[in-house]
Every structure is written in structure tokens, then in C-alpha cells.
Write an enzyme that holds these catalytic residues in place. Sequence first.
Site, mmCIF file in Angstrom:
data_model
loop_
_atom_site.group_PDB
_atom_site.id
_atom_site.type_symbol
_atom_site.label_atom_id
_atom_site.label_comp_id
_atom_site.label_asym_id
_atom_site.label_seq_id
_atom_site.Cartn_x
_atom_site.Cartn_y
_atom_site.Cartn_z
ATOM 1 N N SER A 1 33.133 -52.110 13.384
ATOM 2 C CA SER A 1 32.453 -52.387 12.111
ATOM 3 C C SER A 1 33.322 -52.885 10.973
ATOM 4 O O SER A 1 32.779 -53.253 9.929
ATOM 5 C CB SER A 1 31.712 -51.142 11.649
ATOM 6 O OG SER A 1 30.503 -51.045 12.345
ATOM 7 N N LYS B 1 32.509 -49.106 0.858
ATOM 8 C CA LYS B 1 31.337 -49.003 1.739
ATOM 9 C C LYS B 1 30.539 -47.754 1.363
ATOM 10 O O LYS B 1 31.121 -46.720 1.028
ATOM 11 C CB LYS B 1 31.807 -48.938 3.187
ATOM 12 C CG LYS B 1 30.690 -49.001 4.227
ATOM 13 C CD LYS B 1 31.264 -49.040 5.648
ATOM 14 C CE LYS B 1 30.192 -49.120 6.710
ATOM 15 N NZ LYS B 1 30.741 -49.192 8.071
ATOM 16 N N SER C 1 29.080 -52.924 10.953
ATOM 17 C CA SER C 1 28.195 -52.394 9.939
ATOM 18 C C SER C 1 28.748 -52.536 8.521
ATOM 19 O O SER C 1 28.010 -52.358 7.554
ATOM 20 C CB SER C 1 27.899 -50.913 10.201
ATOM 21 O OG SER C 1 29.100 -50.157 10.140
HETATM 22 N N1 GLN Z 1 28.128 -52.037 16.137
HETATM 23 C C1 GLN Z 1 28.598 -50.761 16.633
HETATM 24 C C2 GLN Z 1 27.463 -49.762 16.607
HETATM 25 O O1 GLN Z 1 26.402 -50.128 16.210
HETATM 26 C C3 GLN Z 1 29.754 -50.298 15.841
HETATM 27 C C4 GLN Z 1 29.380 -49.674 14.561
HETATM 28 C C5 GLN Z 1 30.554 -49.205 13.779
HETATM 29 O O2 GLN Z 1 31.694 -49.524 14.088
HETATM 30 N N2 GLN Z 1 30.279 -48.384 12.786
HETATM 31 O O3 GLN Z 1 27.631 -48.629 16.995
#
Ligand code: GLN
Length: 495
Positions: free
Chosen positions: A176, A77, A152
Amino acid sequence: MLERTVTELSALLACREISAETLTHEFLQAIRQRDPQVRAFLHVDESGALEQARRVDVRRQRGEPLGPLAGVPVAIKDNLCVRGQPTTCASKMLQTYRPPYDAHVISRLRQADAVLIGRTNMDEFAMGSSTENSAFQITRNPWDLERIPGGSSGGSAAAVAAGEVPLALGSDTGGSIRQPAALCGIVGLKPSYGRVSRFGLVAFASSLDQIGPLSRDVTGAALLLDAIAGHDPRDSTSVNRPVPACRQTVEQPVRPLTLGIAREHFEAGLDAEVEQSVREALKVYESLGAKIAEIKLPHSKYAIAAYYLVATAEASSNLARYDGVHFGHRSTEHQDLIDMYCRSRGEGFGAEVKRRIMLGTYALSSGYKDAYYLKALKIRRLIHDDFAQAFTRCDAIVGPTSPTPAFKIGERITDPLAMYLADIYTISANLAGLPGISIPCGFTKTGLPIGLQILAAPFEEEKLLRIARLFERATDWHTRRPKLAELPGIHEPGR
Ligand code: GLN
């Protein structure tokens, strides 16, 4: 080769049925053919990957001892620092950033002799649930190219699901890793808070962030977790506990096994097909001898509110370093220093990141801090206590990972609240520091994958993976593959 599990690939490499170089070539070819449709990668390091692979082959020929991931390609990532390589967090702010050091997990992968093949797309600074917040490109779900892969870590999940790479690393602050794994029909594991060092992970919300594996099967996730877990003095929150041996123990069933189910995981908003698949998964577990216990998570209804206060508060502080001086894009036109800060941040950050910084700054501001941030911390403690109570009655808690299957590109992008609701079942684990996994448990009638989430008590990754593997052995959901056209495409990353 592209369809094999990591265990199979490692065995073929070990007995020299195939060389690491040939294997890396095969995956690079798959990226060339499939990624023009999927767009999971921001950067592919062809020459670097081949060079690493060749080095593994030479050492194997010499009979030197090799690490547990020797010759296996892994995608990373784009928020994990790799020395000298672009690490953008899918943000214009870091478009030209090249870290002078490796993240702890990257050093661990190098020690394990993995082949680092490239960097995957993500929501900008890991803020989002669809990967649409990337400043560079939209990643598509390999099961339906009109739909989002989740986020994400959507690039990592899509790359694994598309067979472009056997393993990937993601990060999970509120879901994410697990949510994109669920939406792409693969396995994604968020370790306990403190299990994996965050050194070299670009911080989003430091008290919630964890790095973890994405893989097509549970065993692959176990192998990758073992490689990255363990204490690191450079992250004071990484715990000094023995490194788990998940790969070795993963085939051992858990007996007796009691699985907790919470009514709160089956309330309004849950898609009917997702619910049905999860209920069928519970029946599979029962047929394998598991007992089901009803547990209560009464404070989970406040989880989204608490998360979006804690996470934004921490983000507003963490992202203060991108001012064009310490780090990040610097605007070329400005009148004075303050103007330069404003323009640099205004130009460098996307809309969602700005929204989070403003929310977090507000929640921390004098006069509001007690009402918002401190209140959220209190709720966080109550959520933690609910889980501690529940785990006195069960080995793990089972439910849906995401309330819906993958949604269409563009469907929620103008409605942040709808987007935040995608995390309803995943964020509590981050607030409480629990390990959680998502494994494939079915498909909708239209062919979209459905994920089963399993949560365990802190530092019980071994047990969690054994429970997940039990289900995987009894089902074949994880063996299904999306159908992608093999294009003779040339990879053109978004930047
Ligand atoms: N979707 C969640 C957010 O936007 C989690 C994001 C993540 O786990 N990095 O904060």
C-alpha cells in the site's frame, strides 16, 4: 516552491530565504487549487498547520536548535492516530473518532518539527489497491483523473504527486505504499518489519503492517524514514537496533553491486510497457557497473493466496474491537445487545471490509484452521527462506512494482480477485518482513508512470536507498510532473 525537493525546501528554510509560514501557505493554496480535482485529502488542518509553522519560525529567529524536518509540511494517512483530530481510516465506523493520543510516528514528526498539514484518503481500513474502498470519496490519479491512484495509501501518493505536499506518510501491509507510489510516479518506501513502531497505527494485519514515507525523491524518503525509525517500547515488535542514517549515506554508491532478477517477476500478467521500462532500468544499472544475477523465488506463486489468508485472519481478529461499545459507530435502533453488535458492524463497515472479516473468520474457524491459516504460515516461511537464499547471491532484487500502470476508476471494483492481483509483486516483502522501495522508472505511451521495485534483506534500508538513489541520479523520471488545472476551488473534504 511546490516543485522543489524536500532537501531544497529545508535549505531555503534554514537560510531564511522563506519562512515556514509562507511555505505552509503555498502548499495550502495548492491544496485549495488542485485537490478539488484530485481529492487526496479527507481533512486539512489549515489553522493547526499555520500555527505549527509560525512556532518553527519563532524558534528559528531565536536561534534555537530545530529538528531535521523543521517547517516542512507532511500529509498523514488517515489510519495514523493524531491526538484530538479525526482519524477515520476512511470508514463510517470511525467517522467521529478522535484519538486521545498521538501515534509514535506522529510524536516523532513533532520532534522533527514537521508541519502536519492534513489527513489523506485511503481504502477503508487500508484494504484495497485503488482507494476506491474509501467510504467518503474517490481519489484520482494526478496523471489521469479518470484513473485510480493505487492504494491503499492512494491519498498520500496522489497528494505528493500533485505537488499538494512535499512528503506524506502511508502504511504498507501488502504493497500500500509502493503500489500507489508506482502508479503516481513518486518514491514510496516500506521499511523492514520492526523498523518503525506501529503504536497508534490502526491495525489491519499486525504481522505485516509497516508505516513508511512517500516522497518525490529518494533523499526525501530517506529523511522521513530517519525521522520515524527506531525502537519504541510501546510496540513489542519494533526492534532495538541503531536508527539508520539514511539521509547521510544515501549519496554513497554501492560497489561492487549485484542485483538479483527473478523470472517469477516477469511472467504472464505483466504489462508489456511496464516490462520494457523495468528492463531498461536494469540496463541503466548495468551501465553504472552493476552485475545482474538470476535468482529464484519458487514459492512466490503462492504469495497472493498466503497473504489473503494471513491478512484476513489477522484483520478479522483486529477488527473485532469495532462493536459499537469498545470502539466505533453504534447503531441507534436495536432490540438487544447482539442485535446492536450486528447492526453497528453492518452499518459501519463497507463491503470489502466485511468480505475480509468473513474470509478471515472462516480461515481461523475450528476444523479449517490447519488447512488454511496454518498452511499459509508454512508458505510464508518458505517465501522468507527463498529470499534469504537469494540475498546470499545479490545485494538487492529488482523488478516491477505493479504488473500494470494505473487502471480506470471502476474497472476492477466488482472483481476482488482482479484487484488482489495488483499486489502480486509487493506482498512477498510483507510476508518476509523485507524493506522495499518503488521509484519512478518510466512512462507508458499514454503518459502513465511506471515504478521499479527494489527489495533488500531485512534492516538494509541504508543500502536499499543508496541503490535507489544511484538510479535516480542517472535518470530524470522523478523530475516529471503531472499537468493539473489550477482551479480557484475551495477545499471541500468528503466528510
Ligand atoms: N492491496 C492489499 C490489500 O488490499 C494491500 C493493502 C495494504 O498494504 N494496506 O490487502
